[in-house]
Scaffold this active site. Structure first.
Site, PDB file in Angstrom:
ATOM      1  N   GLY A  39     -26.884  48.970  -7.502  1.00 12.39           N
ATOM      2  CA  GLY A  39     -26.542  49.770  -8.686  1.00 12.39           C
ATOM      3  C   GLY A  39     -27.398  51.013  -8.817  1.00 12.39           C
ATOM      4  O   GLY A  39     -27.084  51.908  -9.609  1.00 12.39           O
ATOM      5  N   HIS A 441      -9.042  60.478 -40.964  1.00  9.56           N
ATOM      6  CA  HIS A 441     -10.085  60.618 -41.986  1.00  9.56           C
ATOM      7  C   HIS A 441     -10.663  59.235 -42.309  1.00  9.56           C
ATOM      8  O   HIS A 441      -9.903  58.287 -42.403  1.00  9.56           O
ATOM      9  CB  HIS A 441      -9.499  61.222 -43.262  1.00  9.56           C
ATOM     10  CG  HIS A 441     -10.480  61.230 -44.392  1.00  9.56           C
ATOM     11  ND1 HIS A 441     -11.499  62.154 -44.475  1.00  9.56           N
ATOM     12  CD2 HIS A 441     -10.619  60.393 -45.464  1.00  9.56           C
ATOM     13  CE1 HIS A 441     -12.219  61.902 -45.567  1.00  9.56           C
ATOM     14  NE2 HIS A 441     -11.704  60.833 -46.180  1.00  9.56           N
TER      15      HIS A 441
HETATM   16  C1  LIG Z   1     -34.322  58.080 -17.029  1.00  9.44           C
HETATM   17  C2  LIG Z   1     -32.943  58.493 -16.593  1.00  9.44           C
HETATM   18  C3  LIG Z   1     -31.901  58.458 -17.477  1.00  9.44           C
HETATM   19  C4  LIG Z   1     -30.628  58.841 -17.086  1.00  9.44           C
HETATM   20  N1  LIG Z   1     -29.630  58.810 -17.996  1.00  9.44           N
HETATM   21  C5  LIG Z   1     -28.388  59.212 -17.642  1.00  9.44           C
HETATM   22  C6  LIG Z   1     -27.319  59.186 -18.581  1.00  9.44           C
HETATM   23  O1  LIG Z   1     -27.500  58.810 -19.732  1.00  9.44           O
HETATM   24  N2  LIG Z   1     -26.093  59.579 -18.160  1.00  9.44           N
HETATM   25  C7  LIG Z   1     -25.860  59.993 -16.885  1.00  9.44           C
HETATM   26  O2  LIG Z   1     -24.729  60.347 -16.557  1.00  9.44           O
HETATM   27  N3  LIG Z   1     -26.850  60.021 -15.966  1.00  9.44           N
HETATM   28  C8  LIG Z   1     -28.104  59.647 -16.311  1.00  9.44           C
HETATM   29  N4  LIG Z   1     -29.102  59.656 -15.382  1.00  9.44           N
HETATM   30  C9  LIG Z   1     -28.798  60.081 -13.992  1.00  9.44           C
HETATM   31  C10 LIG Z   1     -28.101  58.947 -13.231  1.00  9.44           C
HETATM   32  O3  LIG Z   1     -28.882  57.777 -13.273  1.00  9.44           O
HETATM   33  C11 LIG Z   1     -27.803  59.334 -11.779  1.00  9.44           C
HETATM   34  O4  LIG Z   1     -27.210  60.604 -11.776  1.00  9.44           O
HETATM   35  C12 LIG Z   1     -26.837  58.296 -11.202  1.00  9.44           C
HETATM   36  O5  LIG Z   1     -27.508  57.075 -11.057  1.00  9.44           O
HETATM   37  C13 LIG Z   1     -26.178  58.711  -9.902  1.00  9.44           C
HETATM   38  O6  LIG Z   1     -26.955  58.397  -8.838  1.00  9.44           O
HETATM   39  P1  LIG Z   1     -26.394  58.280  -7.355  1.00  9.44           P
HETATM   40  O7  LIG Z   1     -25.043  57.660  -7.325  1.00  9.44           O
HETATM   41  O8  LIG Z   1     -26.554  59.575  -6.722  1.00  9.44           O
HETATM   42  O9  LIG Z   1     -27.452  57.293  -6.681  1.00  9.44           O
HETATM   43  P2  LIG Z   1     -28.533  56.312  -7.279  1.00  9.44           P
HETATM   44  O10 LIG Z   1     -28.046  55.647  -8.510  1.00  9.44           O
HETATM   45  O11 LIG Z   1     -29.822  57.011  -7.353  1.00  9.44           O
HETATM   46  O12 LIG Z   1     -28.595  55.193  -6.156  1.00  9.44           O
HETATM   47  C14 LIG Z   1     -28.993  55.421  -4.846  1.00  9.44           C
HETATM   48  C15 LIG Z   1     -29.187  54.092  -4.150  1.00  9.44           C
HETATM   49  O13 LIG Z   1     -29.422  54.300  -2.782  1.00  9.44           O
HETATM   50  C16 LIG Z   1     -30.456  53.459  -2.346  1.00  9.44           C
HETATM   51  N5  LIG Z   1     -31.041  54.086  -1.176  1.00  9.44           N
HETATM   52  C17 LIG Z   1     -31.706  55.261  -1.105  1.00  9.44           C
HETATM   53  N6  LIG Z   1     -32.055  55.546   0.156  1.00  9.44           N
HETATM   54  C18 LIG Z   1     -31.605  54.542   0.910  1.00  9.44           C
HETATM   55  C19 LIG Z   1     -31.634  54.267   2.313  1.00  9.44           C
HETATM   56  N7  LIG Z   1     -32.175  55.131   3.155  1.00  9.44           N
HETATM   57  N8  LIG Z   1     -31.102  53.119   2.755  1.00  9.44           N
HETATM   58  C20 LIG Z   1     -30.517  52.241   1.883  1.00  9.44           C
HETATM   59  N9  LIG Z   1     -30.438  52.458   0.559  1.00  9.44           N
HETATM   60  C21 LIG Z   1     -30.963  53.600   0.085  1.00  9.44           C
HETATM   61  C22 LIG Z   1     -31.377  53.355  -3.538  1.00  9.44           C
HETATM   62  O14 LIG Z   1     -32.177  52.184  -3.476  1.00  9.44           O
HETATM   63  C23 LIG Z   1     -30.377  53.306  -4.687  1.00  9.44           C
HETATM   64  O15 LIG Z   1     -29.994  51.997  -4.982  1.00  9.44           O
HETATM   65  C24 LIG Z   1     -30.391  59.255 -15.750  1.00  9.44           C
HETATM   66  C25 LIG Z   1     -31.440  59.259 -14.819  1.00  9.44           C
HETATM   67  C26 LIG Z   1     -32.701  58.893 -15.235  1.00  9.44           C
HETATM   68  C27 LIG Z   1     -33.821  58.902 -14.242  1.00  9.44           C
END
Ligand SMILES: Cc1cc2nc3c(=O)[nH]c(=O)nc-3n(C[C@H](O)[C@H](O)[C@H](O)COP(=O)(O)OP(=O)(O)OC[C@H]3O[C@@H](n4cnc5c(N)ncnc54)[C@H](O)[C@@H]3O)c2cc1C
Length: 459
Positions: A39, A441
């Site tokens: 996730g 409303h």
């Molecule tokens: C504090 C905080 C609050 C946030 N709140 C919001 C919000 O309210 N609304 C919103 O839209 N967004 C929010 N975001 C941003 C949002 O969490 C990210 O934009 C979203 O998770 C999308 O991430 P992603 O799909 O790019 O990958 P991620 O969710 O970052 O997942 C990447 C995955 O890849 C894995 N991985 C990485 N490298 C490797 C590798 N080499 N081999 C195997 N696995 C690997 C990691 O372990 C991870 O599980 C927030 C972020 C933070 C930090």
């Protein structure tokens, strides 16, 4: 050992899992690689846990305000951070388990736990297995940036990830960074009972927003006792006993803030530095974002990059939309593209800011003739009834085409109400679609037609 697949997905963020499911459903043999927590950020250290904590902070604040509503709670409000954290862990944990169960249950999927690295354009090594496929999808996300601040190596600091382990209220939390993450943590910890100082290098918080928005954010936070220090152009860190001191100005020692804990919330860096991208020939920009085209293809045929690692968005909804674009192009013969989307996001302080499209400053810079309408939330009946009247609504419209160019709904339920305008923007319909509609409303959205009947030239 080596194994052959039709597709490999590296990372289980917000794009990888739904894509794995679609590809598996389409009969493709899919390898799913995750090195840490299923996730990714949103589920484990981002949206879900922070919004769960924001909900606890809201409950504490409402309890403090209970007498205003004629409710006697018979005593002082006390926040039990261990229970706050347990609730957060439970909700995030269930979400993480759901993603893992989903991935392990895919008819044609195989899950690999470990760090994936390219060995060539068509192969990825995870532990001692070499996985090969014609199609590889990168969804590795980003991590908190630790800035090159003098003295930082001498002090203990927290990031948005390590904040998730906190089960106590810091005496004085210094938050470096006055944008989305820093502001959400700042208000939340103030409501949990900490003294909070937000330190920002620009002359205003959340600087990409319009001046009226950033001013209102500051007013809301300061009204709750959050201290805001702007124009911290030259930050330093030093230890003072068990405490941390952040210098705001390299020339003036007196401009300092001393606290018990330090949270760094100054942005994120893509997880692309240890991925073997050079072995695959995949290009990145100088920050490390993987370069992609409008359909999220990298420069190497057969390799796509989705989510935060491509620099096209930094939100869960942009990552999920990336999945939809890739799936539509690959499986549905539907040429969806990144440039079709309208930027939208929320700042989840209380009250929330819902944003869509351009800011007023961007509209002005575009040189087009535009109209604007604003209304304070104090003139929205539902907000008055709820006793939550901070903020305002603002909509910008193209004077010629009548299309909505951008909006900020900053007030109670602003994160939901913004979608009324967003969908009209996607439909490329004129603003009169909303201004002539009859809304329910009493709601906050009920005032959108009235607001749009009050347009005046944007100056
Ligand atoms: C504090 C905080 C609050 C946030 N709140 C919001 C919000 O309210 N609304 C919103 O839209 N967004 C929010 N975001 C941003 C949002 O969490 C990210 O934009 C979203 O998770 C999308 O991430 P992603 O799909 O790019 O990958 P991620 O969710 O970052 O997942 C990447 C995955 O890849 C894995 N991985 C990485 N490298 C490797 C590798 N080499 N081999 C195997 N696995 C690997 C990691 O372990 C991870 O599980 C927030 C972020 C933070 C930090």
């Amino acid at each position: 050992m080596s194994a052959r697949f039709d597709a490999i997905i590296i990372g289980t963020g917000q794009a990888g899992p739904p894509l794995a499911a679609r590809l598996s459903e389409a009969g493709m043999k899919v390898a799913i690689i995750e090195r840490k927590q299923f996730g990714g950020t949103c589920v484990n250290t981002g949206c879900i846990p922070t919004k769960t904590l924001v909900a606890s902070a809201y409950a504490a604040q409402l309890a403090r305000r209970a007498p205003e509503y004629g409710v006697d709670i018979g005593g002082q409000v006390r926040v039990d951070m261990k229970r706050v954290k347990a609730r957060k862990d439970d909700i995030a944990g269930r979400s993480r388990e759901a993603v893992e169960t989903w991935m392990r249950g895919l008819a044609n999927g195989t899950v690999y736990l470990g760090h994936g690295r390219f060995e060539s354009a068509h192969s990825v090594r995870v532990n001692d297995e070499l996985l090969e496929a014609e199609k590889i999808f990168i969804n590795v996300g980003a991590r908190p940036l630790v800035p090159p601040m003098p003295g930082l190596d001498q002090v203990r600091y927290l990031t948005s990830s390590s904040m998730m382990e906190i089960d106590y209220v810091p005496e004085h939390l210094i938050v470096v960074g006055g944008s989305y993450v820093g502001l959400e943590f700042g208000q939340m910890y103030r409501r949990f009972g900490a003294k909070v100082t937000i330190v920002e290098k620009f002359d205003r918080l959340i600087a990409r927003e319009d001046e009226d928005v950033t001013r209102t954010v500051k007013e809301i936070l300061e009204a709750e006792g959050v201290a805001v220090r702007l124009k911290a152009e030259c930050m330093t860190a030093r230890k003072q006993g068990e405490r941390v001191v952040i210098g705001l100005d390299c020339a003036e020692d007196s401009r300092e803030v001393e606290g018990s804990h330090l949270l760094l919330a100054v942005g994120r860096v893509p997880n692309t530095d240890d991925l073997g991208l050079d072995k695959a020939g995949v290009e990145t920009d100088k920050v490390g974002y993987i370069k992609v085209d409008d359909q999220l293809r990298t420069n190497v045929p057969g390799i796509w990059a989705l989510g935060d690692c491509n620099g096209k968005g930094a939100f869960t909804h942009t990552s999920y939309n990336d999945y939809e674009i890739v799936a539509a192009n690959l499986l549905d013969n539907d040429t969806r593209k990144v440039s079709d989307r309208i930027m939208t996001y929320a700042l989840f302080i209380d009250p929330p800011l819902g944003r869509a499209g351009m800011t007023a400053a961007q509209v002005q810079d575009s040189g087009r003739q535009a109209l604007v309408a604003t209304r304070p939330m104090a003139r929205v009946g539902r907000a008055v009834e709820k006793g939550e009247t901070q903020g305002f609504m603002k909509v910008m419209v193209d004077a010629q085409s009548k299309e909505i160019l951008g909006a900020a709904i900053f007030g109670v339920t602003g994160d939901e109400v913004i979608h009324v305008l967003l969908d009209v923007m996607y439909a490329k319909a004129p603003y009169t679609t909303v201004s002539r509609a009859m809304h329910i409303h009493p709601t906050v959205a009920e005032l959108l037609p009235t607001l749009l009947q009050e347009l005046r030239p944007l100056e």
